[in-house]
Enzyme design. Sequence first.
Site, short mmCIF file in Angstrom:
data_model
loop_
_atom_site.label_atom_id
_atom_site.label_comp_id
_atom_site.label_asym_id
_atom_site.label_seq_id
_atom_site.Cartn_x
_atom_site.Cartn_y
_atom_site.Cartn_z
N GLU B 65 0.81 -1.22 0.00
CA GLU B 65 0.00 0.00 0.00
C GLU B 65 0.84 1.27 0.00
O GLU B 65 0.43 2.29 -0.55
CB GLU B 65 -0.95 0.00 1.21
CG GLU B 65 -2.00 -1.09 1.18
CD GLU B 65 -1.47 -2.45 1.61
OE1 GLU B 65 -0.34 -2.52 2.11
OE2 GLU B 65 -2.19 -3.46 1.45
N PHE B 90 -5.46 -0.20 5.53
CA PHE B 90 -4.16 -0.23 4.84
C PHE B 90 -3.99 0.95 3.89
O PHE B 90 -2.87 1.32 3.56
CB PHE B 90 -4.02 -1.56 4.09
CG PHE B 90 -4.48 -2.73 4.93
CD1 PHE B 90 -4.03 -2.87 6.24
CD2 PHE B 90 -5.39 -3.65 4.45
CE1 PHE B 90 -4.48 -3.91 7.04
CE2 PHE B 90 -5.85 -4.70 5.24
CZ PHE B 90 -5.39 -4.83 6.54
#
Lengths: 270, 321
Positions: B65, B90
């Site tokens: 991410e 995330f």
Amino acid sequence: MTEIENLVKMAQNVRRTMVSVADYCNNAIHWGSSLSCVEILLSIVSDISNISTAGIEDREKDILVVSKGHAALAYYAVLEECGLLKHPFVEEYQKNGSQYSEELTMNEELLIKCSTGSLGLGLPFAAGLAIRGKREGRDGRIYCVVGDGECDEGSLWEAVMLSAQLKLDNLALVVDRNRLQLDGDTESIISQSALPDRLAAFGWKVEKANGHDFASLRAAFSAGKETPLAVIADTVKGKGISFMENDFTWHEKVLQGKLLCTARGEVGLI
Amino acid sequence: MMEMDDRGIKFLSYMGARGTLGQAVFDMAEEKKFYAVSADLGVGSGFSRFADKYPERFVDVGIAEQNMVAVAAGLSSKETPSIATSWAAFASHRCADQIRCFLGLMSSNVKVVGMGSGLANSWTGGSHFGISELAMVRSVPGIDVIAPCDGAEIYSAVTAALLNDRPTYIWLTGGTRLPVINRSEAYRFQIGKANLIRDGKDVLIVGCGTLLGECVKAADLLDKEGISVKILNMHTIKPLDTAALLSDLSYRMIVTVEEHNVRGGLGSAVAEALSEVKDKPVQIRLGIEDFVPAAGDYHYLLECCKLTAEQIASRILMEIS
């Protein structure tokens, strides 16, 4: 004078400009990591890329992302030496509200595409630029300069994997391998001696260079371009000022008094 | 682009939060060039049709991410935004520094979508809950923060964000079936402009996200008790529509309701605005009381957090009497 001789002279001028900043700035400066990448930055800006060439179309233009934002002082001095600053920066460096901050802050005029200093962000951003370049048919090459200590950051490796996966042959990573980070020797903190093997294992073309030798850098950057290219440039932290060389305490420090006099003498300011 | 008539609104709510996200992105691709980036959730983001039709505009960075946000920033320009998606936890905390530096410091034209916000991922347990991102993202200078409440609003929020050049975080609550909050008559969506859902004179409920469905039901229950409730859909958490909030403060109380920690989210944003006003009603902040509930079905989690319509209504009854 050959081109290389001229570049060597430019590097001397850059170090002279950098030290002259200490006449106006009493703050701590990242001397060690700025001095180690003078030739790397000069090589990219003035020799290998078209960054300093006038009249290049946007889609042809190379882009430099200096991920090690600590090298801001060297970067400004290189821009000035290459005639890319409208006004001298020395008296403006680290002044209130100045665009010449100690770490690099995004600025179109200064050709800073990415604010850096939070380490490990430059290569992923550069990968994004490289993907866009390929998807949009741009010919410019994306250069990204990182420190060897910066390779401790996991986010850098996420971008290493993606760049190989997408075969970003328009991306060139340069590691300023000065072997020191803030707390000391890289080898005693997180060893980077296997860095070339690691990058190669991830699918990058890896070249080694002497990071203070323009001919060596030129040769490394001209290596084949089917994968992303990593140039591991061996350098000396604090290069050019004897008492700073290979001394990690000069990572970030105030330069003043007798030592400033010594430094001025060594770079030819007296 | 879809028309927001009754049929369209119902259809999108039936599509669910991520289905609607995918529909909006697919439809917008005809209108405007942008890149879509995902961290191994391209399919989960409803991007399959987009990725098939526009492969050169889609990048899957894998389960990374931080890389997702940074690559999205590198891909973007003032003219060409990027939209980046992952699970809320995330897409925010995991890449907090990338959001701070690229969306905040550099104003990159990136729209980050946190899917499964609130308690939508109810069965996973706390690792996938999205109950603290509003506090984080709204503290980063310069980012628009939007929490749409139903299919129509998700569609509108995503398309509106892609049409401007501002860094944006979309807090996407809701699962596969969404409440229908908006009606086609006089439907409008503008970032930063709160929508009135129903008018009333005793209590003002300020809510956001799909939990507004519970607020509407709570207002119906209170209506039967003779308490008239106004509901303001504060879909934009930042910039907060303080004009709409402060235009009328004649209520007996203001109640903020959110599927988020009561520390730092919508309730805090409203309290900040109210704190600058001299004469005002008391504010009750309903939300998750600084704890992480255990996994279970969505309704069970709302019960644990005292956020079902019945619990909201009885709390308001208790406070007002």
